[in-house]
Design an enzyme around this catalytic site. Structure first.
Site, PDB file in Angstrom:
ATOM      1  N   ASP A   1       0.818  -1.212   0.000  1.00  0.00           N
ATOM      2  CA  ASP A   1       0.000   0.000   0.000  1.00  0.00           C
ATOM      3  C   ASP A   1       0.858   1.271   0.000  1.00  0.00           C
ATOM      4  O   ASP A   1       0.331   2.357  -0.247  1.00  0.00           O
ATOM      5  CB  ASP A   1      -0.911   0.026   1.236  1.00  0.00           C
ATOM      6  CG  ASP A   1      -1.682  -1.266   1.416  1.00  0.00           C
ATOM      7  OD1 ASP A   1      -1.992  -1.916   0.405  1.00  0.00           O
ATOM      8  OD2 ASP A   1      -1.952  -1.631   2.574  1.00  0.00           O
TER       9      ASP A   1
ATOM     10  N   GLY B   1      -5.227  -1.897  -0.884  1.00  0.00           N
ATOM     11  CA  GLY B   1      -4.723  -0.570  -0.557  1.00  0.00           C
ATOM     12  C   GLY B   1      -5.148  -0.078   0.811  1.00  0.00           C
ATOM     13  O   GLY B   1      -4.694   0.951   1.275  1.00  0.00           O
ATOM     14  N   ARG B   2      -6.063  -0.828   1.449  1.00  0.00           N
ATOM     15  CA  ARG B   2      -6.610  -0.435   2.749  1.00  0.00           C
ATOM     16  C   ARG B   2      -7.087   1.018   2.709  1.00  0.00           C
ATOM     17  O   ARG B   2      -7.837   1.384   1.824  1.00  0.00           O
ATOM     18  CB  ARG B   2      -5.595  -0.683   3.872  1.00  0.00           C
ATOM     19  CG  ARG B   2      -5.311  -2.181   4.106  1.00  0.00           C
ATOM     20  CD  ARG B   2      -4.843  -2.460   5.505  1.00  0.00           C
ATOM     21  NE  ARG B   2      -5.834  -2.107   6.506  1.00  0.00           N
ATOM     22  CZ  ARG B   2      -6.877  -2.884   6.844  1.00  0.00           C
ATOM     23  NH1 ARG B   2      -7.067  -4.041   6.257  1.00  0.00           N
ATOM     24  NH2 ARG B   2      -7.723  -2.485   7.770  1.00  0.00           N
TER      25      ARG B   2
END
Length: 388
Positions: free
Chosen positions: A160, A203-204
């Site tokens: 990420d 990618g949270r």
């Protein structure tokens, strides 16, 4: 420098580049006459290691030498395996049997702090310096041990690219490379069936992976975690994108942490040891909603773990090897309490607690069009390589 025995571990999600980093640490350390002990399964290795059970030691620790790590850099994943264990917040059911009753469960979530046991294990193994490789969660426990007096040199890792204090984390380039490749491959079925493709990426809570992937793959629209979106507006834009495309299709990238205006981030499952639930599913929700709004058939795809699968690309290999060497160099020089980092294109170090001092997110004003739902890069001059 006095003799140091390094404990090396990887925590959190695996990414391409971990094995080259492990190999670099071991190689540089052995050249300096420093012994390296691999801690298996992240912080779980120190939590589950029982000093009174020598027979079980091999499950949790592994001496590492040049010979043992000779070929691991050719593959993805992590030779040491990984977990999301936090010894400072151990739940009922996750407590090793031999520790049950030793540490009290406290608070609403009933977690126990087993850090005293971890310190005992480090002393028992003769480890007085740790090199944890991980994201902000994994490194946050490294900060805890640093404050307990353990020598710590941290290495940032996450596809990420959201560890605060560094411009680059191991795994990011390969994740973007994989995603761009898959997006271009999906153009074939999307065009053949004249559909709108909705592609969800990991990618949270940071949209950087989705943003950079969309920018490089030149997709029509991109939904990022930092900006809630309107499904009606999105649908109208994608219908027009499809109409203008001679192949009569359109592509929309969706970050797993994205949400509709007035909606919530899609999470599921129980919180992990760092207080996070799993993300994922917003892509299917977007595809279903777009179908209703536009009447056009959708092609929905979660790239998911394929983004972090396989061997690293050349950039991740370069950074991971350099980070590993830099971490050992810090210990050779007698330094502690640092995290290796890249800032403005140069290798450096920052205080080890930097990742817990803030959050790293997309600069929306500079890089994203909130009305058009797509990357906005109007002036590259003076910007860093990854446009953060």
């Amino acid at each position: 420098m006095r003799d140091v025995r390094i404990g090396l571990l990887t925590g959190g999600g695996d990414v391409p580049g971990l094995n080259p980093c492990i190999k670099a640490v071991v190689t540089r350390a052995e050249d300096a006459g420093i012994e390296v002990v691999g801690i298996r399964r992240g912080w779980a290795g120190l939590l589950h290691y029982d000093p009174d059970d020598p027979g079980g030691a091999e499950e949790w620790v592994e001496p590492l030498t040049k010979v043992k790590v000779r070929t691991i850099d050719r593959y993805g994943g992590t030779h040491l395996h990984t977990s999301r264990t936090n010894p400072g917040r151990v739940r009922r059911g996750a407590m090793p049997a031999f520790l049950e009753g030793r540490f009290p469960y406290e608070g609403e979530k009933e977690t126990a702090d087993c850090t005293p046991h971890v310190l005992e294990v480090l002393d028992h193994l003769g480890i007085d310096a740790l090199v944890p490789i991980g994201g902000d969660d994994t490194l946050s426990y490294g900060v805890r041990l640093h404050r307990e007096g353990v020598r710590v040199i941290a290495i940032p890792k996450t596809m990420d690219n959201d560890v605060f204090g560094t411009d680059y984390c191991i795994g990011f380039s390969t994740a973007v490379t994989r995603s761009v490749e898959f997006l271009h491959q999906l153009r074939t079925p999307a065009g053949s069936h004249e559909r709108i493709a909705v592609v969800e990426l990991f990618g949270r809570n940071s949209g950087e992976t989705a943003l950079i992937t969309a920018y490089l793959a030149d997709v029509d629209r991109a939904l990022i975690s930092e900006v809630p979106f309107d499904i009606e507006r999105l649908g109208a834009l994608l219908v027009e994108d499809r109409r203008r495309n001679p192949s009569n299709y359109a592509i929309c990238v969706v970050s797993e942490g994205a949400s509709m205006i007035g909606g919530q981030v899609v999470e599921y499952g129980q919180e992990d040891a760092y207080g996070h639930r799993k993300l994922g599913g917003i892509g299917q929700i977007v595809a279903d909603a777009l179908k209703q709004v536009t009447g056009i058939d959708m092609l929905h795809q979660q790239v998911a773990y394929l983004m972090r699968a396989g061997a690293p690309d050349s950039l991740d290999r370069m950074v991971s090897i350099s980070y590993g060497q830099l971490a050992v160099e810090q210990l050779v020089r007698g330094h502690t309490g640092r995290m290796v980092a890249l800032q403005e294109g140069q290798y450096t170090t920052v205080p080890v607690d930097t990742p817990v001092q803030g959050t790293k997110r997309v600069d929306v004003e500079a890089l994203y069009d909130t009305e058009a739902y797509r990357p906005k890069v109007t002036d590259v001059l003076g910007k860093p390589m990854f446009l953060y």
